[in-house]
Design a protein around this motif. Structure first.
Motif, PDB file in Angstrom:
ATOM      1  N   GLY A   1      13.896   8.432   1.775  1.00  0.00           N
ATOM      2  CA  GLY A   1      14.473   7.896   0.550  1.00  0.00           C
ATOM      3  C   GLY A   1      14.203   8.825  -0.625  1.00  0.00           C
ATOM      4  O   GLY A   1      13.120   9.397  -0.726  1.00  0.00           O
ATOM      5  N   LEU A   2      15.179   9.006  -1.494  1.00  0.00           N
ATOM      6  CA  LEU A   2      15.010   9.770  -2.722  1.00  0.00           C
ATOM      7  C   LEU A   2      15.300   8.876  -3.911  1.00  0.00           C
ATOM      8  O   LEU A   2      16.225   8.054  -3.872  1.00  0.00           O
ATOM      9  N   SER A   3      14.512   9.007  -4.966  1.00  0.00           N
ATOM     10  CA  SER A   3      14.770   8.271  -6.202  1.00  0.00           C
ATOM     11  C   SER A   3      14.394   9.164  -7.372  1.00  0.00           C
ATOM     12  O   SER A   3      13.510  10.018  -7.265  1.00  0.00           O
ATOM     13  N   SER A   4      15.078   8.997  -8.503  1.00  0.00           N
ATOM     14  CA  SER A   4      14.861   9.858  -9.657  1.00  0.00           C
ATOM     15  C   SER A   4      14.671   9.000 -10.904  1.00  0.00           C
ATOM     16  O   SER A   4      15.219   7.890 -11.000  1.00  0.00           O
ATOM     17  N   TYR A   5      13.905   9.522 -11.877  1.00  0.00           N
ATOM     18  CA  TYR A   5      13.453   8.711 -13.008  1.00  0.00           C
ATOM     19  C   TYR A   5      13.546   9.469 -14.329  1.00  0.00           C
ATOM     20  O   TYR A   5      13.340  10.680 -14.378  1.00  0.00           O
ATOM     21  N   ASP A   6      13.806   8.733 -15.404  1.00  0.00           N
ATOM     22  CA  ASP A   6      13.755   9.304 -16.741  1.00  0.00           C
ATOM     23  C   ASP A   6      12.302   9.418 -17.182  1.00  0.00           C
ATOM     24  O   ASP A   6      11.436   8.636 -16.763  1.00  0.00           O
ATOM     25  N   GLY A   7      12.040  10.391 -18.071  1.00  0.00           N
ATOM     26  CA  GLY A   7      10.726  10.517 -18.676  1.00  0.00           C
ATOM     27  C   GLY A   7       9.606  10.578 -17.667  1.00  0.00           C
ATOM     28  O   GLY A   7       9.648  11.333 -16.705  1.00  0.00           O
ATOM     29  N   ASP A   8       8.577   9.729 -17.884  1.00  0.00           N
ATOM     30  CA  ASP A   8       7.424   9.703 -16.975  1.00  0.00           C
ATOM     31  C   ASP A   8       7.536   8.592 -15.935  1.00  0.00           C
ATOM     32  O   ASP A   8       6.547   8.157 -15.361  1.00  0.00           O
ATOM     33  N   GLY A   9       8.754   8.152 -15.679  1.00  0.00           N
ATOM     34  CA  GLY A   9       8.973   7.063 -14.728  1.00  0.00           C
ATOM     35  C   GLY A   9       8.486   7.379 -13.323  1.00  0.00           C
ATOM     36  O   GLY A   9       8.002   6.490 -12.613  1.00  0.00           O
ATOM     37  N   ALA A  10       8.596   8.637 -12.900  1.00  0.00           N
ATOM     38  CA  ALA A  10       8.155   9.010 -11.552  1.00  0.00           C
ATOM     39  C   ALA A  10       6.636   8.894 -11.440  1.00  0.00           C
ATOM     40  O   ALA A  10       6.115   8.430 -10.425  1.00  0.00           O
ATOM     41  N   GLU A  11       5.913   9.338 -12.474  1.00  0.00           N
ATOM     42  CA  GLU A  11       4.455   9.200 -12.464  1.00  0.00           C
ATOM     43  C   GLU A  11       4.043   7.738 -12.416  1.00  0.00           C
ATOM     44  O   GLU A  11       3.105   7.356 -11.711  1.00  0.00           O
ATOM     45  N   LYS A  12       4.767   6.899 -13.175  1.00  0.00           N
ATOM     46  CA  LYS A  12       4.473   5.467 -13.171  1.00  0.00           C
ATOM     47  C   LYS A  12       4.739   4.862 -11.793  1.00  0.00           C
ATOM     48  O   LYS A  12       3.994   3.987 -11.339  1.00  0.00           O
ATOM     49  N   ALA A  13       5.785   5.322 -11.135  1.00  0.00           N
ATOM     50  CA  ALA A  13       6.101   4.820  -9.795  1.00  0.00           C
ATOM     51  C   ALA A  13       4.998   5.196  -8.813  1.00  0.00           C
ATOM     52  O   ALA A  13       4.597   4.386  -7.960  1.00  0.00           O
ATOM     53  N   MET A  14       4.491   6.421  -8.914  1.00  0.00           N
ATOM     54  CA  MET A  14       3.398   6.843  -8.038  1.00  0.00           C
ATOM     55  C   MET A  14       2.154   6.000  -8.275  1.00  0.00           C
ATOM     56  O   MET A  14       1.420   5.662  -7.338  1.00  0.00           O
ATOM     57  N   LYS A  15       1.904   5.644  -9.536  1.00  0.00           N
ATOM     58  CA  LYS A  15       0.745   4.796  -9.837  1.00  0.00           C
ATOM     59  C   LYS A  15       0.916   3.411  -9.222  1.00  0.00           C
ATOM     60  O   LYS A  15      -0.054   2.808  -8.738  1.00  0.00           O
ATOM     61  N   LEU A  16       2.143   2.905  -9.232  1.00  0.00           N
ATOM     62  CA  LEU A  16       2.397   1.610  -8.590  1.00  0.00           C
ATOM     63  C   LEU A  16       2.043   1.661  -7.110  1.00  0.00           C
ATOM     64  O   LEU A  16       1.461   0.718  -6.559  1.00  0.00           O
ATOM     65  N   VAL A  17       2.393   2.771  -6.463  1.00  0.00           N
ATOM     66  CA  VAL A  17       2.082   2.927  -5.048  1.00  0.00           C
ATOM     67  C   VAL A  17       0.575   3.024  -4.838  1.00  0.00           C
ATOM     68  O   VAL A  17      -0.003   2.332  -3.993  1.00  0.00           O
ATOM     69  N   SER A  18      -0.084   3.879  -5.623  1.00  0.00           N
ATOM     70  CA  SER A  18      -1.536   4.055  -5.484  1.00  0.00           C
ATOM     71  C   SER A  18      -2.273   2.746  -5.759  1.00  0.00           C
ATOM     72  O   SER A  18      -3.199   2.373  -5.025  1.00  0.00           O
ATOM     73  N   ASP A  19      -1.856   2.043  -6.808  1.00  0.00           N
ATOM     74  CA  ASP A  19      -2.493   0.767  -7.140  1.00  0.00           C
ATOM     75  C   ASP A  19      -2.240  -0.260  -6.048  1.00  0.00           C
ATOM     76  O   ASP A  19      -3.109  -1.074  -5.720  1.00  0.00           O
ATOM     77  N   GLY A  20      -1.047  -0.220  -5.458  1.00  0.00           N
ATOM     78  CA  GLY A  20      -0.733  -1.152  -4.388  1.00  0.00           C
ATOM     79  C   GLY A  20      -1.595  -0.933  -3.168  1.00  0.00           C
ATOM     80  O   GLY A  20      -2.045  -1.876  -2.515  1.00  0.00           O
ATOM     81  N   VAL A  21      -1.849   0.341  -2.848  1.00  0.00           N
ATOM     82  CA  VAL A  21      -2.697   0.668  -1.708  1.00  0.00           C
ATOM     83  C   VAL A  21      -4.094   0.086  -1.919  1.00  0.00           C
ATOM     84  O   VAL A  21      -4.719  -0.428  -0.997  1.00  0.00           O
ATOM     85  N   SER A  22      -4.582   0.148  -3.168  1.00  0.00           N
ATOM     86  CA  SER A  22      -5.911  -0.379  -3.475  1.00  0.00           C
ATOM     87  C   SER A  22      -5.939  -1.901  -3.472  1.00  0.00           C
ATOM     88  O   SER A  22      -6.911  -2.513  -3.042  1.00  0.00           O
ATOM     89  N   ALA A  23      -4.851  -2.525  -3.957  1.00  0.00           N
ATOM     90  CA  ALA A  23      -4.846  -3.975  -4.134  1.00  0.00           C
ATOM     91  C   ALA A  23      -4.482  -4.755  -2.881  1.00  0.00           C
ATOM     92  O   ALA A  23      -4.826  -5.930  -2.758  1.00  0.00           O
TER      93      ALA A  23
ATOM     94  N   VAL B   1       0.907  10.391  -1.675  1.00  0.00           N
ATOM     95  CA  VAL B   1       0.094   9.263  -1.223  1.00  0.00           C
ATOM     96  C   VAL B   1       0.588   8.849   0.155  1.00  0.00           C
ATOM     97  O   VAL B   1       1.800   8.727   0.369  1.00  0.00           O
ATOM     98  N   ALA B   2      -0.318   8.651   1.091  1.00  0.00           N
ATOM     99  CA  ALA B   2       0.058   8.203   2.435  1.00  0.00           C
ATOM    100  C   ALA B   2      -0.797   7.006   2.826  1.00  0.00           C
ATOM    101  O   ALA B   2      -1.966   6.921   2.444  1.00  0.00           O
TER     102      ALA B   2
END
Length: 261
Positions: free
Chosen positions: A148-170, A202-203
């Motif tokens: 899957g590919l997705s693209s983001y304005d501004g810092d949206g991609a960094e925020k998406a990665m944080k959602l993934v990392s936070d999800g792995v922890s939670a 993140v894996a």
């Protein structure tokens, strides 16, 4: 591009064996908080993207892997129309913090964007190339990777990665998810070693309840390159019950990231 009948057989069997929801979006997480699955292609390589503009879905479609990008003796690229979820609306987790993981596994954008594209890469049995075989036993030997590919304005991609990392922890203790009316239980999540490619990666491995017949493990990797995110999820029915997740082919990851500027 239309899927060959042999590949359809493999996909259909996979849907039944992994409980449809697993293909349309599993989830993930890890309670150990290990940094093993969080990598950067280069030390300090993350670059500011506050002024970045998202690519369109049509532009992302052109960046998806095609047959010419891979060894034809090893891989066959097909669209994901009949195996992947059409939208986030059809894939739900019972914990909101786990949804980014569910979406990433289903080749959907883990963050807030409508710019997305996806397809599947099938590993050809025996490395002979050509269409997938009609024989179901051979079809079961195919390792399929959903990209899957997705693209983001501004810092949206960094925020998406944080959602993934936070999800792995939670979500390390597991969660439930529903896709296309089918319910699946993810019993636990474990951080996995990522490819280390891109600006961030993140894996994670998710253990999925197989209708009371034990569990099976599946791996997902999420990679950011600039303001574009690539997600990879592989499964191999022949590997079910082995106690090890299907590995995501390293050359598939490298080839896909190589097309992203």
């Amino acid at each position: 591009m239309k899927r060959s009948s042999g590949a359809r057989v493999g996909a259909t069997v996979a849907v039944g064996a992994v409980a449809l929801a697993l293909i349309t979006g599993c989830s993930s997480d890890d309670s150990k908080g290990s940094d093993e699955g969080k990598g950067k292609g280069k030390e300090g390589a993350a670059t500011p993207t506050t002024a970045a503009k998202a690519l369109s879905a049509a532009e992302l479609e052109k960046l998806l892997l095609a047959d010419a990008d891979l060894d034809a003796k090893k891989y066959k690229v097909e669209d994901g129309d009949d195996t992947l979820p059409k939208s986030k609306a059809g894939v739900k987790a019972d914990k909101s913090e786990c949804e980014a993981l569910v979406w990433a596994t289903g080749a959907l954008p883990p963050g807030d964007t409508d710019a997305a594209a996806s397809n599947t890469v099938s590993q050809v049995p025996g490395g002979s190339g050509g269409d997938a075989p009609e024989d179901i036993s051979d079809a079961l030997n195919i390792n399929m990777t959903f990209v899957g590919l997705s693209s983001y304005d501004g810092d949206g991609a960094e925020k998406a990665m944080k959602l993934v990392s936070d999800g792995v922890s939670a979500c390390g203790g597991g969660y439930g998810m529903t896709a296309e009316g089918e319910t699946t239980k993810v019993t636990k999540i474990a951080t996995a070693k990522s490819s280390g490619q891109g600006d961030e990666s993140v894996a994670y491995v998710q253990s999925v309840d197989m209708d009371g017949e034990g569990t099976a493990d599946f791996k997902t990797e999420v990679v950011r390159k600039g303001n574009t995110i690539a997600t990879f999820y592989s499964f191999d029915l022949a590997a079910l019950g082995s106690g090890k997740p299907s590995e995501i082919p390293a050359d598939v990851i490298s080839a896909q990231l190589g097309k992203i500027k």
